[in-house]
Write a protein that holds these residues in place. Structure first.
Motif, PDB file in Angstrom:
ATOM      1  N   LEU A  98      -0.841   1.958   2.288  1.00 27.25           N
ATOM      2  CA  LEU A  98       0.419   2.547   1.818  1.00 27.25           C
ATOM      3  C   LEU A  98       0.676   3.880   2.534  1.00 27.25           C
ATOM      4  CD1 LEU A  98       2.741   2.193  -0.334  1.00 27.25           C
ATOM      5  CD2 LEU A  98       1.397   3.743  -1.772  1.00 27.25           C
ATOM      6  N   VAL A 102       3.803   4.592   5.037  1.00 22.86           N
ATOM      7  CA  VAL A 102       4.763   5.694   4.865  1.00 22.86           C
ATOM      8  C   VAL A 102       4.806   6.524   6.153  1.00 22.86           C
ATOM      9  CG1 VAL A 102       5.183   7.864   3.627  1.00 22.86           C
ATOM     10  CG2 VAL A 102       4.559   5.813   2.356  1.00 22.86           C
ATOM     11  N   ALA A 131      12.269   2.760   2.576  1.00 18.76           N
ATOM     12  CA  ALA A 131      10.858   2.346   2.446  1.00 18.76           C
ATOM     13  C   ALA A 131       9.992   3.538   2.038  1.00 18.76           C
ATOM     14  CB  ALA A 131      10.363   1.744   3.757  1.00 18.76           C
ATOM     15  N   ARG A 134      10.736   4.256  -1.716  1.00 20.79           N
ATOM     16  CA  ARG A 134      10.123   3.231  -2.580  1.00 20.79           C
ATOM     17  C   ARG A 134       8.617   3.439  -2.660  1.00 20.79           C
ATOM     18  NH1 ARG A 134      13.197  -0.525   0.181  1.00 20.79           N
ATOM     19  NH2 ARG A 134      11.362  -1.116   1.394  1.00 20.79           N
ATOM     20  N   SER A 135       8.016   3.745  -1.521  1.00 24.75           N
ATOM     21  CA  SER A 135       6.557   3.907  -1.474  1.00 24.75           C
ATOM     22  C   SER A 135       6.123   5.133  -2.258  1.00 24.75           C
ATOM     23  CB  SER A 135       6.087   4.026  -0.023  1.00 24.75           C
ATOM     24  OG  SER A 135       6.492   2.877   0.692  1.00 24.75           O
ATOM     25  N   HIS A 138       5.785   4.434  -5.849  1.00 24.73           N
ATOM     26  CA  HIS A 138       4.591   3.668  -6.233  1.00 24.73           C
ATOM     27  C   HIS A 138       3.285   4.414  -5.988  1.00 24.73           C
ATOM     28  CE1 HIS A 138       6.270  -0.457  -6.949  1.00 24.73           C
ATOM     29  NE2 HIS A 138       7.308   0.154  -6.409  1.00 24.73           N
ATOM     30  N   MET A 139       3.353   5.516  -5.271  1.00 24.98           N
ATOM     31  CA  MET A 139       2.110   6.117  -4.757  1.00 24.98           C
ATOM     32  C   MET A 139       1.176   6.604  -5.866  1.00 24.98           C
ATOM     33  SD  MET A 139       1.778   8.822  -1.645  1.00 24.98           S
ATOM     34  CE  MET A 139       2.296   7.751  -0.310  1.00 24.98           C
ATOM     35  N   HIS A 142      -0.954   3.934  -7.318  1.00 26.35           N
ATOM     36  CA  HIS A 142      -2.077   3.581  -6.432  1.00 26.35           C
ATOM     37  C   HIS A 142      -3.177   4.640  -6.517  1.00 26.35           C
ATOM     38  CE1 HIS A 142      -0.677  -0.014  -4.277  1.00 26.35           C
ATOM     39  NE2 HIS A 142       0.519   0.450  -4.587  1.00 26.35           N
ATOM     40  N   CYS A 157      -2.738   8.857   1.863  1.00 28.04           N
ATOM     41  CA  CYS A 157      -1.513   9.201   1.116  1.00 28.04           C
ATOM     42  C   CYS A 157      -1.216  10.693   1.248  1.00 28.04           C
ATOM     43  CB  CYS A 157      -1.650   8.805  -0.354  1.00 28.04           C
ATOM     44  SG  CYS A 157      -1.591   7.013  -0.599  1.00 28.04           S
TER      45      CYS A 157
END
Ligand SMILES: N[C@@H](CCC(=O)N[C@@H](CS)C(=O)NCC(=O)O)C(=O)O
Length: 199
Positions: A98, A102, A131, A134-135, A138-139, A142, A157
């Motif tokens: 992820l 990014v 993108a 959105r990521s 969600h990060m 995760h 990340c």
């Protein structure tokens, strides 16, 4: 070992952070290059002409940041950044993917935005930006699923968010992401991040 890097490369920063977190800096000589100037000493080692590129003492080159990170992780002592097996391994690898994704979207959007106006595609830039956003949404989920100690997922990340600050401040990724912003503030205070902050 020699590590070719550029000071603003988020991919190189990830590997530089890993080298520090694995306490390997006594064995790593960092060599700054400008990949867009086509330095022959880099292209000789990495035909793709990209940083980061790690050159081992026997001359073998290791490239692509996830591969370098895994190589360095295997050299360090103490708990590994990438668990060897089990469910935690894939949680870490997915979080690392992820962060890498990014970074890819941010790097490609930067490149597209810098093209001459008549060649630039706003549609492409917008797709990468969507993108990234959105990521970022969600990060934190995760990161919350990762083991408590530092892992490759945290580093990928964290360095991705650092790159959003460098090149895509207008995204305002912290808006609506208070816990991720708080996590990043703490992560970014690590000496490995401070020492590798883009000049
Ligand atoms: N997938 C590669 C991407 C590396 C990359 O694109 N590096 C950029 C700097 S941020 C580069 O060297 N670009 C020069 C070029 O593409 O010619 C990795 O993870 O290491």
């Amino acid at each position: 070992m020699q590590l070719f890097y550029s000071p603003t490369s988020p991919y190189a920063r990830k590997c530089r952070v890993v080298a520090r977190e694995r306490d390997l800096m006594a064995d790593v000589e960092e060599l700054a290059v400008v990949p867009n100037d086509d330095p022959p000493e880099l292209q000789r080692r990495n035909p793709l002409g990209k940083v980061p590129c790690l050159v081992l003492d026997d001359g073998a080159a290791i490239f692509d940041s996830p591969v370098i990170a895994e190589y360095l992780d295997g050299l360090g002592s103490g708990p590994a950044l990438i668990p060897a097996a089990g469910p935690a391994r894939f949680k870490v690898l997915v979080a690392a993917a992820l962060g890498q994704g990014v970074t890819d979207a941010a790097y490609l959007a930067t490149g597209e935005s810098r093209r001459p106006a008549d060649k630039r595609s706003q549609e492409v830039v917008d797709r990468y930006r969507a993108a990234m956003l959105r990521s970022v949404d969600h990060m934190m989920d995760h990161l919350n699923g990762l083991p408590g100690e530092l892992t490759m997922g945290h580093i990928a990340c964290g360095t991705a968010l650092g790159y959003l600050d460098l090149r895509h401040g207008d995204l305002k990724w912290r808006d609506g992401h208070d816990s991720l912003a708080a996590w990043f503030e703490e992560f970014n205070a690590r000496p490995s991040m401070q020492e590798t902050a883009p000049a």
